[in-house]
Design an enzyme around this catalytic site. Structure first.
Site, PDB file in Angstrom:
ATOM      1  N   ASP A 115      -3.467   7.921   8.404  1.00  0.00           N
ATOM      2  CA  ASP A 115      -4.493   7.060   8.999  1.00  0.00           C
ATOM      3  C   ASP A 115      -3.928   6.118  10.062  1.00  0.00           C
ATOM      4  OD1 ASP A 115      -3.011   5.360   7.501  1.00  0.00           O
ATOM      5  OD2 ASP A 115      -4.588   4.778   6.118  1.00  0.00           O
ATOM      6  N   HIS A 125      -0.460   4.804   7.140  1.00  0.00           N
ATOM      7  CA  HIS A 125       0.118   5.446   5.962  1.00  0.00           C
ATOM      8  C   HIS A 125       0.446   6.906   6.223  1.00  0.00           C
ATOM      9  CE1 HIS A 125      -2.448   2.061   4.623  1.00  0.00           C
ATOM     10  NE2 HIS A 125      -1.335   1.772   3.981  1.00  0.00           N
ATOM     11  N   SER A 174       0.808  -1.224   0.000  1.00  0.00           N
ATOM     12  CA  SER A 174       0.000   0.000   0.000  1.00  0.00           C
ATOM     13  C   SER A 174       0.838   1.269   0.000  1.00  0.00           C
ATOM     14  CB  SER A 174      -0.919   0.017   1.220  1.00  0.00           C
ATOM     15  OG  SER A 174      -0.147  -0.044   2.401  1.00  0.00           O
TER      16      SER A 174
END
Ligand SMILES: *[C@@H]1O[C@H](CO)[C@@H](O)[C@H](O)[C@H]1NC(C)=O
Ligand SMILES: *[C@@H]1O[C@H](CO)[C@@H](O)[C@H](O)[C@H]1NC(C)=O
Ligand SMILES: *[C@@H]1O[C@H](CO)[C@@H](O)[C@H](O)[C@H]1NC(C)=O
Ligand SMILES: *[C@@H]1O[C@H](CO)[C@@H](O)[C@H](O)[C@H]1NC(C)=O
Ligand SMILES: *[C@@H]1O[C@H](CO)[C@@H](O)[C@H](O)[C@H]1NC(C)=O
Length: 380
Positions: A345, A348, A41
């Site tokens: 978050d 990240h 991610s």
């Protein structure tokens, strides 16, 4: 879906690189033409959203104005790299809508590991697109786009990579954080350490495979300090002695550092095994750790603060999600000014933090060899 993000975290070594003066003015700027990226991610520009559930609001709000498949308010490090090279943001390989692969493709998917995990997305959010699969997808991509390129009319070439660009492209790796997250979840220290050579070897195999397909320039990010991720800090009943001087979990960072130490050694060994390859090892860990240690000085709030999400009193509601708590619906929205925050978050980084890190790694000051990315095709 939040699990994907939770486990899609990044690590490194404190190798202070001697930024020697490599005769930069004698080196020509590399004409990469395309970028191919493999990862999780941290560099997923929409693959996970195409394959599984799309990233929802408020992701994307800062730069794109809407969710665009990134676990971030805006751009990722890979986006800043593409911009720096004068190329468009990378299209995800799995995205069937509005894509162009003329300047490369992105195989990164949130939640991905280097090694296949024998777990699943529904069980614990682990992506089935481990690095070996991403490489198989690349092989297929190269083969099939080459086939269409030869057969189609030139006007159909617009969104296809030029076959001659594959050998000139920049191949980026940013993966390993989820192998470490899996290690923290499932293994004790000695079992994790025993598994690292195989993890690093599988990354080396991916590099070797691409090399056999003509790839020559590799830019390998190590993994960031996983123990500094605010989400790790909110999950634990932490004793002060578990923390280092930046307030990060020492034991978790030790996993990252061990992976990075072995990754660096393996990259150096690859230079002997692949004599025509230019391999750069990039110390993302050091860059991120420096940012975390200097948050205030660099204009950010404290690194442990999370912009988007609700994490209080043992209650974890992830960014963009809603949860009913004692009859009250809590919506985990974002902060007023994301660019003040390092963490978007809890897992990240924000666009502002990604920009900070990207600016520092692009000029080679965290690399071995210490060449700017535009010179990474040269073998020193
Ligand atoms: C997954 O299972 C296979 C077969 O049992 C095993 O060889 C492999 O090492 C396992 N992978 C991991 C990451 O544990
Ligand atoms: C496409 O054509 C070129 C030139 O004729 C040839 O070298 C190459 O192998 C072809 N590629 C594929 C995938 O058919
Ligand atoms: C760590 O895990 C391994 C494999 O599961 C086990 O054999 C070993 O006894 C464990 N070591 C400690 C110190 O718990
Ligand atoms: C929810 O209710 C329980 C039981 O009354 C209480 O212990 C808990 O603190 C409450 N949580 C919140 C966030 O209000
Ligand atoms: C690289 O860029 C950073 C951030 O702008 C700067 O602090 C650093 O001195 C630069 N390093 C080199 C070697 O140019």
């Amino acid at each position: 879906m939040e699990n994907v993000k939770v486990f899609s975290i990044i690590i490194a070594v404190f190798s202070v690189l001697s930024v020697e003066s490599v005769g930069l003015k004698d080196l020509k700027t590399c004409n990469f033409g395309a970028v191919y990226n493999f990862g999780d991610s941290n560099s997923d520009t929409g693959g996970g959203s195409a394959a599984f559930w799309p990233a929802g609001k408020p992701c994307g709000e800062t730069f794109f104005g809407r969710p665009v498949g990134r676990g971030c308010d805006g751009r990722l490090i890979i986006d800043f790299i593409a911009e720096h090279l004068g190329l468009p943001h990378l299209s995800p390989y799995l995205d069937s809508i509005g894509t162009s692969f003329r300047y490369g493709a992105n195989f990164a998917i949130g939640g991905s590991t280097i090694r296949p995990q024998n777990e699943s997305m529904s069980l614990n959010g682990v992506s089935p697109f481990s690095l070996d699969i991403q490489i198989v997808q690349f092989d297929q991509f190269k083969d099939r786009t080459g086939h269409f390129y030869n057969r189609s009319y030139p006007r159909h070439h617009r969104n296809l990579p030029r076959p001659e660009d594959f050998s000139k492209a920049l191949y980026i790796f940013d993966i390993g954080q989820n192998d470490i997250a899996a290690g923290l979840r499932k293994k004790n220290d000695s079992a994790f350490h025993a598994s690292v050579p195989d993890i690093v070897d599988q990354l080396a195999k991916a590099v070797q495979n691409l090399y056999e397909h003509g790839a020559r320039t590799f830019w390998v990010h190590n993994t960031g300090p996983i123990g500094c991720l605010p989400v790790s800090l909110h999950y634990h009943d932490i004793k002060p002695e578990e923390l280092d001087e930046q307030g990060c979990l020492k034991a978790q960072n030790a996993y990252s550092m061990e992976f990075n130490r072995q990754l660096k050694a393996r990259v150096i060994k690859l230079r002997e095994e692949l004599p025509h390859a230019a391999l750069t090892y990039v110390d993302i860990y050091a860059a991120k750790y420096e940012l975390i240690g200097n948050a205030k000085k660099q204009g950010f709030v404290e690194a442990a603060n999370i912009c988007c999400g609700f994490h209080e009193d043992e209650i974890q509601v992830y960014c963009g999600h809603k949860q009913n708590i004692n009859g009250t619906e809590i919506y985990a929205g974002s902060c007023e000014n994301p660019s003040d925050f390092i963490s978007w978050d809890g897992v990240h980084y924000t666009e502002a933090a990604n920009r900070w890190v990207a600016h520092r790694i692009i000029n080679g000051s965290f690399s071995d060899p210490p060449l700017p990315i535009k010179h990474a095709c040269h073998i020193p």
